[in-house]
Design an enzyme around this catalytic site. Structure first.
Site, PDB file in Angstrom:
ATOM      1  CG  HIS A 236      49.442  31.780  33.420  1.00 20.66           C
ATOM      2  ND1 HIS A 236      48.327  32.411  33.927  1.00 20.66           N
ATOM      3  CD2 HIS A 236      48.975  30.749  32.695  1.00 20.66           C
ATOM      4  CE1 HIS A 236      47.243  31.802  33.494  1.00 20.66           C
ATOM      5  NE2 HIS A 236      47.608  30.782  32.747  1.00 20.66           N
ATOM      6  CE1 TYR A 240      44.089  27.983  34.475  1.00 21.19           C
ATOM      7  CE2 TYR A 240      46.244  28.627  33.664  1.00 21.19           C
ATOM      8  CZ  TYR A 240      44.895  28.864  33.788  1.00 21.19           C
ATOM      9  OH  TYR A 240      44.349  29.982  33.228  1.00 21.19           O
ATOM     10  CG  HIS A 387      41.778  37.337  39.163  1.00 16.78           C
ATOM     11  ND1 HIS A 387      40.845  36.584  38.497  1.00 16.78           N
ATOM     12  CD2 HIS A 387      42.992  36.800  38.857  1.00 16.78           C
ATOM     13  CE1 HIS A 387      41.467  35.632  37.810  1.00 16.78           C
ATOM     14  NE2 HIS A 387      42.762  35.735  38.013  1.00 16.78           N
ATOM     15  CG  PHE A 388      45.357  36.506  43.490  1.00 14.94           C
ATOM     16  CD1 PHE A 388      45.548  36.309  44.835  1.00 14.94           C
ATOM     17  CD2 PHE A 388      46.054  37.550  42.858  1.00 14.94           C
ATOM     18  CE1 PHE A 388      46.392  37.122  45.558  1.00 14.94           C
ATOM     19  CE2 PHE A 388      46.909  38.367  43.583  1.00 14.94           C
ATOM     20  CZ  PHE A 388      47.070  38.159  44.930  1.00 14.94           C
ATOM     21  CG  HIS A 389      42.332  36.762  47.981  1.00 16.08           C
ATOM     22  ND1 HIS A 389      43.221  37.661  47.448  1.00 16.08           N
ATOM     23  CD2 HIS A 389      42.931  36.280  49.102  1.00 16.08           C
ATOM     24  CE1 HIS A 389      44.286  37.730  48.226  1.00 16.08           C
ATOM     25  NE2 HIS A 389      44.140  36.900  49.228  1.00 16.08           N
ATOM     26  NE  ARG A 450      49.241  42.753  43.550  1.00 11.53           N
ATOM     27  CZ  ARG A 450      49.639  41.619  42.970  1.00 11.53           C
ATOM     28  NH1 ARG A 450      49.690  41.500  41.644  1.00 11.53           N
ATOM     29  NH2 ARG A 450      49.985  40.576  43.704  1.00 11.53           N
ATOM     30  NE  ARG A 451      52.830  42.132  45.420  1.00 13.64           N
ATOM     31  CZ  ARG A 451      53.636  41.448  44.615  1.00 13.64           C
ATOM     32  NH1 ARG A 451      54.390  42.073  43.755  1.00 13.64           N
ATOM     33  NH2 ARG A 451      53.696  40.142  44.687  1.00 13.64           N
TER      34      ARG A 451
END
Ligand code: HAS
Ligand code: HEM
Ligand code: CU
Length: 582
Positions: A236, A240, A387-389, A450-451
């Protein structure tokens, strides 16, 4: 010549170029290695997008990529670890050193590069020989080769090396300027590295205690749930470690670059201090669906996750106001006139502001993920890569591209190959990712996993299972194709600028506030990039100087969060043998 700015030392402007040459060369090496990793990763990404659109390109690639999962591992590892770590470990040393006007320990900085570079080579070996298609999370009992885990260990160790460099820089600066608050960019960089030092512990323990001995054959079994928990202790806060360097640019450089100022220095510091504290204890929000720890903790994790969104909300308002300030200075009027009045023709600015826009949606999606009940709907669906792209894949990656657009000319003295193509790359990336991420989020709501190598299914099965998500999956594929164009445009500029002989003739514009007057930066367009070194010694800024205390508190809070999670796992040991399923 000497300048005396209130609150800063009188210093001589423009150190002789040869003194700074080694720093520039080293920074360039970090940039080139990092962006080379992204080049490979970003070429593979669209294949994955096509996969979801039902197009199976993998049989044609067989000698290079033997499976979808091999490609996905290479994509995730190169983009998420190698690209980001190299850019960050370069920037977070280079910028503070220039801000303070002090030379960093070149031995440590080069050691950082060498350690991570060696690790990268080991990872490449392990991934391309198809021995380690364990995906970017390398969850056991999936078992890769020892090269993979050893390489990963080196990459993590190397990425921690900027911390002693920064501590040393700050100590030397403080010795000369007792009682003053640390200049902003140095403060932000150091906080990032302190956060990362605490964060790295999880992955390091996992690698050193569990995975390396296991892959080397010293142990037969591994405990998967302990490994996953250790992974997310790091996994996580790593988000950041990707984001904070982008924030360094948004807070420290961009507001100058667009002709304005950062509206609040203490708010920037507060953001970074809060990110240090809140990033650490929330890792297990990636494990809402894992068995074995109490529902009470899952509830607490939800609350803590909402807290970690807070500093980013502060950022939205502080940076938003800084943009507005500059836009109004530039003549923008009305509700949104300030926004359109920003220097959009500057590719470095455009890339970064577009990155911010996508991050609004990335953050909103994160809050959905972090809410325990909602997480049940989106977990392990394409929603999550969606979300993470738009977080790491755009907020961070597109910002780093924007930084490269001013930094390449600055480092090499040669002009950017083409400002228009650079601008096109930024817009294509933004458009491609927006379309792609919309499709991924939407398909996730239909439960598309996903995956998953879904394009391997016979057409009739694919249509029957994913028919409802058809439109969404088409958006994914179209977005991926736009991203291919973006990648080509970006690397034409990046590599072309390294190769060009055209000099960056625009005069360097010295300006008082950039790096406390020590440095002069010229953007390709002649616009200065300045580090805001004004030191409002507000009460808040002074309180936040106690970084040792804040770090110690964070360590305690992290321990408090993890003891109740690890306790049941350590009392119910699972011993799993390795799987090679690819
Ligand atoms: Fe996340 C999963 C929660 C932020 C990356 N995240 C992931 C994974 C990655 C990732 C890689 O709680 C998947 C890992 C995997 O493979 O399984 N995430 C959050 C939350 C935040 C968040 C609460 N994530 C990020 C960032 C990332 C990142 C940043 C990378 C850089 N995430 C989760 C959760 C999961 C998760 C769960 C697990 C999901 C699952 O089930 O697997 C927050 O930090 C977000 C706060 C952000 C905001 C936005 C502020 C907006 C700003 C822009 C301002 C715009 C301006 C322009 C100024 C509140 C700062 C103004 C102009 C105008 C005109 C208005
Ligand atoms: C996974 C596409 C760029 C990091 C994926 C997936 C797709 C994709 C479709 C999901 C695959 C699956 O779950 O089966 C793309 C495209 C890109 C791109 C089209 C643009 C060229 C990036 C960038 C980053 C990134 C810039 C980070 C800096 C990741 C990571 C994963 C991933 C960490 C997860 C891998 C895993 O599940 O192990 N990408 N991506 N991608 N991508 Fe990207
Ligand atoms: Cu998280």
């Amino acid at each position: 010549t000497a300048t005396a700015i209130p609150g800063t030392l009188p210093v001589s402007v423009a150190a002789p170029a040869d003194v700074l040459a080694p720093q520039r060369r080293t920074m360039l090496a970090f940039l080139v290695w990092g962006f080379s990793a992204l080049m490979i990763g970003a070429m593979i990404g669209p294949l994955q997008a096509l996969n979801y659109g039902g197009v199976n390109a993998y049989p044609a690639l067989t000698p290079i990529l033997k499976s979808y999962y091999q490609g996905l591992t290479i994509h995730g590892v190169l983009n998420a670890y190698i690209f980001t770590f190299f850019v960050t470990c370069g920037l977070l040393v280079y910028l503070p050193a220039r801000e303070l006007g002090l030379a960093p320990s070149m031995a440590l900085w080069r050691g950082c590069f060498a350690t991570m570079a060696l690790g990268t080579l080991m990872l490449l070996l392990a991934m391309f020989d198809n021995s380690s298609s364990v995906l970017w999370t390398f969850y056991p009992p999936l078992k890769g080769s020892a090269w993979f885990y050893l390489g990963m260990t080196l990459v993590v160790l190397g990425s921690l090396m900027p911390l002693p460099i920064l501590l040393d820089l700050r100590a030397r600066w403080k010795a000369r300027r007792p009682g003053e608050v640390t200049p902003l960019v140095t403060y932000m960089s150091l906080t990032t590295m302190l956060m990362w030092a605490l964060a790295g512990g999880g992955a390091l323990i996992e690698l050193v205690v569990q995975l390396n001995p296991w892959a080397l054959g010293l142990t037969d079994t591994v405990d998967p749930i302990v490994a996953r928990t250790l992974f997310w202790w790091t996994g996580h806060p790593i988000v950041y470690f990707w984001l904070m360097p982008a924030y360094v640019s948004w807070y420290g450089l961009l507001s100058k670059q667009i002709g304005g100022k950062l509206v609040s220095d203490p708010m920037a510091r507060l953001t970074f201090a809060l990110l240090l504290v809140f990033s650490l204890p929330v890792g297990s929000h990636h494990q809402f669906t894992d068995p074995g720890f109490s529902p009470v903790w899952r509830g607490i994790l939800t609350a803590l996750t909402l807290s970690v969104a807070l500093p980013s909300l502060v950022t939205a308002f502080t940076i938003g106001l800084s943009l507005e300030y500059a836009g109004r200075l530039r003549g923008g009027r009305g509700w949104l006139g300030w926004f359109t009045a920003l220097p959009w023709r500057d590719p470095s600015v455009a890339a970064q502001v577009l990155a911010m826009l996508t991050f609004i949606f990335g953050g909103a999606g994160g809050i959905v993920n972090g809410s325990w009940e909602l997480n049940n709907i989106v977990h392990n669906t394409t929603w999550v890569p969606g979300h993470f792209h738009i977080t790491v894949g755009t907020a961070s990656a597109l910002t780093f591209m924007g930084v490269a657009f001013w930094m390449l000319p600055h480092l090499t003295g040669r002009a950017l190959l083409s400002r228009r193509l650079a601008l096109a790359a930024a817009w294509l990336w933004f458009t491609g990712m927006s379309v792609f991420a919309l499709g991924m989020h939407w398909a996730g709501l239909f439960g598309v996993p996903r995956r998953a190598w879904v394009s391997m299914l016979p057409r009739s099965v694919y249509d029957r299972v994913y028919g409802d998500a058809h439109l969404a999956l088409i958006l994914v594929a179209v977005g991926g194709c736009i991203l291919w164009l973006a990648t080509i445009a970006f690397y034409t500029v990046f590599l072309g600028s390294l190769g060009t002989r055209r000099l960056d003739r625009r005069p360097a514009i010295p300006f008082a506030q950039a790096f406390g007057g020590r440095e002069s930066y010229a953007l390709d367009g002649g616009e200065p990039v300045g580090i805001v070194a004004h030191q409002e010694a507000s009460k808040l800024a002074r309180a936040l100087e106690h970084l040792g205390l804040i770090t110690a508190f964070t360590a305690l809070a992290t321990a408090a969060a993890y003891v109740p999670i690890f306790w049941p796992f350590l009392r119910n040991v699972t011993a799993a043998r390795g799987w090679v399923v690819w």
